[in-house]
Structures are given as C-alpha cells and as structure tokens.
Design a protein around this motif. Sequence first.
Motif, PDB file in Angstrom:
ATOM      1  N   GLN A  81      13.895  30.397  75.803  1.00 51.35           N
ATOM      2  CA  GLN A  81      14.826  30.276  76.922  1.00 51.35           C
ATOM      3  C   GLN A  81      15.830  29.184  76.628  1.00 51.35           C
ATOM      4  OE1 GLN A  81      13.154  30.439  80.885  1.00 51.35           O
ATOM      5  NE2 GLN A  81      14.542  28.837  81.615  1.00 51.35           N
ATOM      6  N   THR A  82      17.103  29.465  76.875  1.00 54.91           N
ATOM      7  CA  THR A  82      18.139  28.470  76.663  1.00 54.91           C
ATOM      8  C   THR A  82      18.580  27.885  78.001  1.00 54.91           C
ATOM      9  OG1 THR A  82      19.831  30.202  76.716  1.00 54.91           O
ATOM     10  CG2 THR A  82      19.011  29.532  74.560  1.00 54.91           C
ATOM     11  N   ALA A  83      18.980  26.631  77.969  1.00 55.84           N
ATOM     12  CA  ALA A  83      19.473  25.972  79.173  1.00 55.84           C
ATOM     13  C   ALA A  83      20.960  26.260  79.343  1.00 55.84           C
ATOM     14  CB  ALA A  83      19.236  24.466  79.079  1.00 55.84           C
ATOM     15  N   LYS A  84      21.526  25.827  80.452  1.00 60.08           N
ATOM     16  CA  LYS A  84      22.963  25.971  80.641  1.00 60.08           C
ATOM     17  C   LYS A  84      23.685  25.080  79.626  1.00 60.08           C
ATOM     18  CE  LYS A  84      22.812  27.192  85.523  1.00 60.08           C
ATOM     19  NZ  LYS A  84      23.248  26.843  86.905  1.00 60.08           N
ATOM     20  N   GLY A  89      23.126  27.221  73.410  1.00 65.75           N
ATOM     21  CA  GLY A  89      22.812  28.522  72.848  1.00 65.75           C
ATOM     22  C   GLY A  89      21.891  28.340  71.662  1.00 65.75           C
ATOM     23  N   LEU A  90      21.449  29.449  71.077  1.00 67.09           N
ATOM     24  CA  LEU A  90      20.493  29.363  69.979  1.00 67.09           C
ATOM     25  C   LEU A  90      20.711  30.518  69.021  1.00 67.09           C
ATOM     26  CD1 LEU A  90      17.912  27.940  68.856  1.00 67.09           C
ATOM     27  CD2 LEU A  90      16.589  29.611  70.168  1.00 67.09           C
ATOM     28  N   LEU A 114      19.040  32.655  65.802  1.00 67.18           N
ATOM     29  CA  LEU A 114      17.769  32.953  65.163  1.00 67.18           C
ATOM     30  C   LEU A 114      17.969  33.961  64.042  1.00 67.18           C
ATOM     31  CD1 LEU A 114      15.670  33.684  68.391  1.00 67.18           C
ATOM     32  CD2 LEU A 114      15.693  31.526  67.133  1.00 67.18           C
ATOM     33  N   ARG A 115      17.006  33.988  63.112  1.00 73.33           N
ATOM     34  CA  ARG A 115      16.908  35.061  62.139  1.00 73.33           C
ATOM     35  C   ARG A 115      15.702  35.899  62.547  1.00 73.33           C
ATOM     36  NH1 ARG A 115      20.628  37.281  58.827  1.00 73.33           N
ATOM     37  NH2 ARG A 115      22.027  35.666  58.078  1.00 73.33           N
ATOM     38  N   MET A 116      15.917  37.188  62.761  1.00 73.46           N
ATOM     39  CA  MET A 116      14.842  38.054  63.213  1.00 73.46           C
ATOM     40  C   MET A 116      14.895  39.361  62.449  1.00 73.46           C
ATOM     41  SD  MET A 116      13.919  39.095  67.114  1.00 73.46           S
ATOM     42  CE  MET A 116      12.400  40.007  67.480  1.00 73.46           C
ATOM     43  N   ASN A 117      13.859  39.636  61.694  1.00 69.35           N
ATOM     44  CA  ASN A 117      13.793  40.863  60.897  1.00 69.35           C
ATOM     45  C   ASN A 117      15.026  41.009  60.001  1.00 69.35           C
ATOM     46  OD1 ASN A 117      12.281  43.198  60.205  1.00 69.35           O
ATOM     47  ND2 ASN A 117      13.662  44.471  61.405  1.00 69.35           N
ATOM     48  N   GLY A 118      15.540  39.871  59.531  1.00 65.40           N
ATOM     49  CA  GLY A 118      16.691  39.869  58.636  1.00 65.40           C
ATOM     50  C   GLY A 118      18.031  39.860  59.318  1.00 65.40           C
ATOM     51  N   ALA A 119      18.067  40.022  60.635  1.00 66.41           N
ATOM     52  CA  ALA A 119      19.326  40.060  61.379  1.00 66.41           C
ATOM     53  C   ALA A 119      19.627  38.696  61.983  1.00 66.41           C
ATOM     54  CB  ALA A 119      19.263  41.109  62.480  1.00 66.41           C
ATOM     55  N   SER A 120      20.926  38.449  62.237  1.00 67.51           N
ATOM     56  CA  SER A 120      21.341  37.253  62.964  1.00 67.51           C
ATOM     57  C   SER A 120      21.310  37.584  64.454  1.00 67.51           C
ATOM     58  CB  SER A 120      22.757  36.840  62.554  1.00 67.51           C
ATOM     59  OG  SER A 120      23.237  35.795  63.388  1.00 67.51           O
ATOM     60  N   VAL A 121      20.460  36.877  65.194  1.00 68.43           N
ATOM     61  CA  VAL A 121      20.313  37.087  66.641  1.00 68.43           C
ATOM     62  C   VAL A 121      20.733  35.795  67.339  1.00 68.43           C
ATOM     63  CG1 VAL A 121      18.708  37.592  68.521  1.00 68.43           C
ATOM     64  CG2 VAL A 121      18.436  38.728  66.305  1.00 68.43           C
ATOM     65  N   ARG A 122      21.700  35.916  68.254  1.00 69.24           N
ATOM     66  CA  ARG A 122      22.237  34.728  68.920  1.00 69.24           C
ATOM     67  C   ARG A 122      22.064  34.855  70.424  1.00 69.24           C
ATOM     68  NH1 ARG A 122      27.698  35.057  65.197  1.00 69.24           N
ATOM     69  NH2 ARG A 122      26.534  35.847  63.399  1.00 69.24           N
ATOM     70  N   LEU A 123      21.510  33.814  70.994  1.00 71.79           N
ATOM     71  CA  LEU A 123      21.175  33.798  72.414  1.00 71.79           C
ATOM     72  C   LEU A 123      22.164  32.901  73.152  1.00 71.79           C
ATOM     73  CD1 LEU A 123      18.926  34.949  74.274  1.00 71.79           C
ATOM     74  CD2 LEU A 123      17.668  32.831  73.890  1.00 71.79           C
ATOM     75  N   ASP A 124      22.831  33.442  74.175  1.00 69.95           N
ATOM     76  CA  ASP A 124      23.811  32.696  74.953  1.00 69.95           C
ATOM     77  C   ASP A 124      23.114  31.721  75.893  1.00 69.95           C
ATOM     78  OD1 ASP A 124      26.266  31.878  75.848  1.00 69.95           O
ATOM     79  OD2 ASP A 124      26.694  33.674  77.040  1.00 69.95           O
TER      80      ASP A 124
END
Length: 213
Positions: free
Chosen positions: A4-7, A10-11, A13-23
């Motif tokens: 979980q990201t705060a206000k 952002g974060l 991540l590398r997931m299964n080889g993909a770039s995953v970005r969390l707002d």
Amino acid sequence: QVVQTAKDSGLGLRMNGASVRLDEDSRIELEADNRLYLQRGRVYVDTADGAGDALVVRTDQGSIVHLGTQYLVAIAGDELSVAVREGAVRIDGRYYDASAAAGEQVTLNGTRRPAVNGVAGFGGAWRWTEALAPRPDLDGLPAARFLAWVSDETGYRLAFDDDAAERIATTTVLKGAVDEDPRTALRLRLLTMDLAGDVDEARGEIRIRSTGQ
C-alpha cells in the motif's frame, strides 16, 4: 503480501519480469508470481521486450491480461478503467468482457456495458509513471538508445529535425547510469552533446535538433 502506498508517494516493482508501478494512495495484493489484485488506486504495467507476458491484474470488476504492452489500470469503487499505450489487453469482466488496443481506454462500471474511448499515450494520467521508471545503465551505449528509452517512458514519439541530429545520436557513446526521471535525464544528457530537444505537446513528440556547436 499486501503493498500500500501513502498519499504523495509511489512505488516501482519488478514482477514476473515486468515493470509494475503503483501510484499514490493505491493498494495491491500480490497473489502469485504472475498475478496481482488491485484493490484501490492505479497501477501501470510495462512488459517491454516481451517480459511479464503471463502477468494478470485482477480487480473486483474483472481481470486484465495483455499481449506485450504498456497499460494503466485504475479502480475506484465499481469503476474499472484500462488505458493502453502500446499493444493490447483483454478484460475478463465481472459482467462483460472487453478489449482495448493502443490509443484506447475502456471503462467498466458495474452492470453497464463497457465504454471505449480514444486516449493519448502521453501526458495527463501517464505522467506519474515516469518518476518510477527503472533507471537504465547506459555505459557504452549510443545516445540513440537513451533517447529511445525517454520516448518509451514518456509516450512521446521521437523525431529528429535534421540528419545531423540523428547522426550525433547514433555515434555519441554515453557513460554511466541514469539517476533521474526521463525528462530530467533528457535535459541533462543533451547538455553534454551537440543536441537540444523540445517537447511538442500538440503533436506528442520529442523533437531533437543539432546545435551546430
């Protein structure tokens, strides 16, 4: 595992080889190596070079699967929105199935039929993803590779104003790794070359020209 990201944060991540970005103000649950559950907020997925082909983004309104693409998923209450920058996605919805290709945004809201609209692949909703982009190692690579990375991360098409600019980008060899977001890195790196660049918002382009110095 729950992330979980705060206000105002952002974060990336590398997931299964993909770039995953969390707002900011978003929450996901990592259900498996190739599946995440978006409970709230927005997530951006970049499966460049074919990585992360099996990655699935699940929401309460449906699951999103893709074919080598860049896309943005947002969930707010009963509304699921998926915007595609490159490639295509398929949505196995709770009530309806849907699909979207590059330049399209599909919205599912409760039991309503999916709505598909055009969407630009740059600026606006995509801007936050740039700060979380993985930083490439440019040591020994031509400047053209760096410019292609900036184009890929911002969604702006790369355009050269003259043959000299393209020649400089192809022959100039860079050193070190990128430590900044794509736009900042572009401004700083061009200062070390005989090149200048401008962002054309209306045409969705990064225009590179030679300075003749």
